[in-house]
Scaffold this motif. Structure first.
Motif, mmCIF file in Angstrom:
data_model
loop_
_atom_site.group_PDB
_atom_site.id
_atom_site.type_symbol
_atom_site.label_atom_id
_atom_site.label_comp_id
_atom_site.label_asym_id
_atom_site.label_seq_id
_atom_site.Cartn_x
_atom_site.Cartn_y
_atom_site.Cartn_z
ATOM 1 N N TRP A 136 0.818 -1.210 0.000
ATOM 2 C CA TRP A 136 0.000 0.000 0.000
ATOM 3 C C TRP A 136 0.856 1.267 0.000
ATOM 4 O O TRP A 136 0.368 2.344 -0.335
ATOM 5 N N ILE A 147 -9.938 -1.303 -4.944
ATOM 6 C CA ILE A 147 -9.145 -2.371 -4.336
ATOM 7 C C ILE A 147 -9.980 -3.651 -4.299
ATOM 8 O O ILE A 147 -11.118 -3.648 -3.824
ATOM 9 N N ASN A 155 -1.130 -2.669 4.718
ATOM 10 C CA ASN A 155 -2.557 -2.469 4.461
ATOM 11 C C ASN A 155 -3.281 -2.090 5.747
ATOM 12 O O ASN A 155 -2.815 -2.380 6.853
ATOM 13 N N LEU A 165 -9.912 3.202 -2.554
ATOM 14 C CA LEU A 165 -8.798 3.940 -1.964
ATOM 15 C C LEU A 165 -8.661 5.272 -2.693
ATOM 16 O O LEU A 165 -8.466 5.305 -3.908
ATOM 17 N N GLN A 178 -4.035 9.056 2.160
ATOM 18 C CA GLN A 178 -4.737 7.846 1.741
ATOM 19 C C GLN A 178 -5.974 7.647 2.614
ATOM 20 O O GLN A 178 -5.872 7.635 3.844
ATOM 21 N N PHE A 180 -9.229 4.921 2.798
ATOM 22 C CA PHE A 180 -9.795 3.696 2.244
ATOM 23 C C PHE A 180 -11.214 3.499 2.767
ATOM 24 O O PHE A 180 -11.440 3.429 3.982
ATOM 25 N N TRP A 200 -2.263 3.610 10.213
ATOM 26 C CA TRP A 200 -3.659 3.654 9.806
ATOM 27 C C TRP A 200 -4.545 3.905 11.031
ATOM 28 O O TRP A 200 -4.293 3.399 12.120
#
Length: 225
Positions: A136, A147, A155, A165, A178, A180, A200
């Motif tokens: 990623w 995706i 990820n 994404l 980013q 998602f 993330w």
């Protein structure tokens, strides 16, 4: 005409009175000035010589009535302060590679700064689809990516493989965002800044059944059965 007979100091050419030749309408082989236009028959070249002695066409009027400049065996250079075209009424500057970055762009500059019409949708983001697992961290080109794979290095901790994404790239890779959106309603976000990817984080929405709260000692999920 004065003819010298019996004098070996004069040959046939010198026997012609050169003073009289000077008044005739002929251009000397050594050059001179024409008082009128130089007119060539149709499709007859004005030629010059290459360093190796071979002739090279310079200009002619073709059988189709067009002016032709140069020779197919050599490059043609037009020397001047600026290259312009005159259509009989107005003059226009001819664009060349000298105008890269001002009036015209190199192909690489166009590819780096503009999006192809075929790749742009309503939001102005190019679309692509990835179905094979990938890192990623390599998704850095601005756009919307569909995706459709499980896993992949770096990820988000998602529970559903399919999703969208969205990548935003600023400063040619200095800052990357980013986000998602998983197909089951989960949303994850992270960013790249100061030459480092951040972790993330899951964005809480009404579709999430669990809320994760973080403290200095770690995180705990709060939910209702």
């Amino acid at each position: 005409v004065d003819i010298y007979v019996g004098d070996p100091n004069y040959d046939f050419e010198n026997s012609i009175n050169t003073a009289r030749l000077a008044t005739l309408d002929y251009l000397k082989l050594t050059g001179g000035t024409l008082s009128g236009a130089l007119k060539m028959a149709n499709n007859v070249l004005i030629e010059g010589y290459k360093p190796d002695g071979h002739g090279m066409g310079l200009v002619k009027v073709s059988t189709s009535g067009n002016a032709e400049f140069g020779d197919a065996s050599a490059n043609a250079f037009i020397k001047g302060k600026e290259f312009k075209h005159y259509d009989g009424t107005d003059s226009f500057t001819v664009l060349t590679t000298k105008h890269y970055g001002t009036a015209i762009y190199k192909k690489k500059d166009v590819d780096d700064n503009f999006v192809k019409k075929t790749e742009v949708d309503q939001l102005g983001f190019p679309y692509s689809k990835v179905e094979a697992a990938a890192d990623w961290n390599t998704f850095t080109t601005q756009g919307a990516i569909e995706i459709n794979f499980d896993g992949g290095a770096n990820n988000p901790p998602r529970s559903h493989k399919q999703g969208m994404l969205i990548v935003m790239n600023f400063g040619k890779g200095k800052m990357i965002d980013q986000t998602f959106h998983a197909f089951n309603g989960e949303t994850y976000h992270r960013m790249f800044m100061a030459d480092k990817w951040k972790s993330w984080g899951r964005v809480q929405t009404s579709l999430n059944s669990r809320l994760k709260l973080w403290s200095a000692n770690g995180g705990n999920e709060v939910y209702v059965e």
